[in-house]
Write a protein that holds these residues in place. Structure first.
Motif, PDB file in Angstrom:
ATOM      1  N   UNK A 170       0.830  -1.204   0.000  1.00  0.00           N
ATOM      2  CA  UNK A 170       0.000   0.000   0.000  1.00  0.00           C
ATOM      3  C   UNK A 170       0.865   1.254   0.000  1.00  0.00           C
ATOM      4  N   UNK A 171       0.481   2.219  -0.813  1.00  0.00           N
ATOM      5  CA  UNK A 171       1.222   3.487  -0.875  1.00  0.00           C
ATOM      6  C   UNK A 171       1.134   4.186   0.483  1.00  0.00           C
ATOM      7  N   UNK A 172       2.277   4.668   0.985  1.00  0.00           N
ATOM      8  CA  UNK A 172       2.333   5.285   2.309  1.00  0.00           C
ATOM      9  C   UNK A 172       3.092   6.605   2.227  1.00  0.00           C
ATOM     10  N   UNK A 173       2.401   7.642   1.755  1.00  0.00           N
ATOM     11  CA  UNK A 173       3.008   8.972   1.727  1.00  0.00           C
ATOM     12  C   UNK A 173       3.140   9.510   3.148  1.00  0.00           C
ATOM     13  N   UNK A 174       4.206  10.262   3.379  1.00  0.00           N
ATOM     14  CA  UNK A 174       4.444  10.873   4.688  1.00  0.00           C
ATOM     15  C   UNK A 174       4.706  12.357   4.463  1.00  0.00           C
TER      16      UNK A 174
END
Length: 465
Positions: free
Chosen positions: A64-68
């Motif tokens: 899953x994409x996990x932008x921070x």
């Protein structure tokens, strides 16, 4: 006698009894101060975006994409108030009525030199930054080469003891390395007469002292030379109360970006008898087209995203962040819109001004203590300057609505004095000088007009009848 910020009752009793700092006392002080130091260092790391909550977020699904995404509210809150309060610089001067002219000029020059040598304008701003981030800042006065200096200390490296707002003892500790590259803790202990320098080593042999006195000397001041600059009575940082709101904003923006990127990588549906393999997908990326059996079709699986709800949530969080941190959202249409006047904006920064007033009062109190310490050294060197005769003036770095002020001055003409009207103009630094210049111009103008009329009268008188 109230304890504040680190000194335990046991350690304090030992110091008051005249006992020197020992290993057991130091370990006790470091242990008692650990929680406070950790909190202050964490607040500083958050301000510098080194340790944000969003940076540590992990998903159970690694695919899953996990932008921070980091939204820099913390530095915005701090820098806005620091620029507002310290942007124009604090003015230091001496009460000219308390000293004869030559001595006043001498002390004024000494004070000016001291500001230049210590880069006081920059130092004040940096002190204000630590004060706003960590809830408290510290300075130390010291003498080098016959001159008095002041230096900022990192708040998490200072253990203070204050009594009735006056520093009685202070301990500064920080990690460094010895000549062999071994990590040590350097310890400076201050009282009202001496500064004692120690080295503390972890894990030394039982027959070796962990704490070793390196040097003890007089610091040449009559008081403990460490000064505390409180942000407020509770030592709370400017953004400390809105950290959960900022974290929620970061998560919302990051999750929204995740949804957009997941949406961009949308799934394509092929129904009926369409059979698509990996080679077909690769070819489609090159040609931009699929060949499908008759009756089959392809379409994207789309995801419903409610942009209005997301924007409403972002606006609510952003508004509360600025409101509860007593800051101003400069991009808000209600503040920066073209219909806003200078006076209306003043009301919109009322919370910021109230916060700045508290900082100013605490900062001025600390500066008084600083000059009391410095004057104790200056007095020994023959300068009878009194610290209460040093003038401290804060101002605000805020744009002025000159058209509004011009209208006010015009309407008040004849009601208040011209000197008062001139003082309202923000671009006038010296009211007396401006008033004198104005009087000279008026005198010159009237003089020219009078001379012109006199010449005309003379010519008329000499004309033939």
């Amino acid at each position: 006698m109230a304890l504040h910020n680190g000194f335990t009752t046991k350690a304090l009793k030992q110091l008051q009894a005249g006992k020197p700092l020992d290993t057991e006392m130091l370990q006790e002080l470091l242990f008692s101060h650990e929680r406070i130091a950790r909190r202050q260092k964490q607040l500083y790391d958050i301000y510098t975006s080194v340790d944000l909550e969003i940076q540590h977020r992990q998903f159970t699904d690694d695919v899953k994409i996990n932008n921070k995404l980091e939204n820099d509210f913390y530095s915005s809150i701090v820098n806005q108030c620091i620029g507002y309060l310290f942007g124009t610089g604090i003015v230091y001067d001496i009460d000219s009525d308390k000293y004869e002219v030559n001595k006043y000029k001498e002390y004024q020059n000494d004070l000016f030199r001291w500001q230049i040598v210590n880069n006081i304008a920059d130092l004040d701003m940096e002190t204000g930054k630590y004060q706003a981030i960590c809830g408290v800042a510290y300075r130390v006065c010291y003498v080098a080469d016959g001159e008095e200096f002041v230096m900022n200390l990192k708040p998490w490296e200072v253990i203070p003891f204050e009594e009735n707002g006056v520093m009685k003892y202070a301990l500064r500790y920080y990690k460094t390395y010895d000549a062999e590259g071994q990590e040590i803790i350097k310890v400076d202990f201050y009282d009202d007469t001496y500064v004692s320098e120690y080295i503390y080593r972890h894990g030394v042999a039982k027959n070796e002292p962990a704490l070793k006195l390196i040097k003890k000397e007089k610091h040449l001041f009559s008081y403990c030379p460490v000064i505390s600059f409180a942000n407020n009575e509770d030592h709370i940082g400017d953004f400390e109360k809105v950290m959960t709101l900022v974290e929620a904003y970061n998560r919302l923006v990051s999750d929204t970006q995740n949804e957009i990127e997941e949406f961009r990588q949308a799934y394509m549906i092929f129904d009926n008898d369409a059979e698509i393999d990996k080679e077909t997908i690769i070819a489609a990326r090159q040609t931009g087209a699929f060949t499908l059996p008759e009756g089959s079709k392809a379409y994207f699986l789309t995801k419903d995203i409610n942009p209005d709800f997301i924007q409403l949530q972002k606006d609510m969080l952003e508004e509360n962040i600025y409101k509860f941190s007593q800051s101003v959202n400069m991009t808000d249409e209600n503040f920066s819109g073209g219909t806003q006047t200078g006076e209306s904006r003043k009301w919109k920064i009322l919370d910021l001004e109230n916060k700045a007033i508290v900082k100013e009062r605490k900062f001025e109190k600390a500066l008084r203590e600083q000059f009391k310490i410095l004057c104790s050294s200056w007095n020994v060197r023959g300068k009878d300057l009194k610290y209460w005769d040093i003038y401290i003036q804060f101002s605000r770095a805020i744009p002025k609505d000159l058209s509004y002020l011009a209208d006010v001055v015009t309407k008040l003409k004849g009601i208040v004095s011209d000197r008062t009207l001139i003082s309202l103009m923000p671009f006038v630094d010296d009211v007396d000088f401006e008033f004198e210049q104005r009087e000279e111009e008026l005198t010159s103008t009237y003089g020219q007009l009078y001379n012109g009329l006199a010449d005309t009268s003379s010519q008329l008188a000499d004309a033939p009848k």
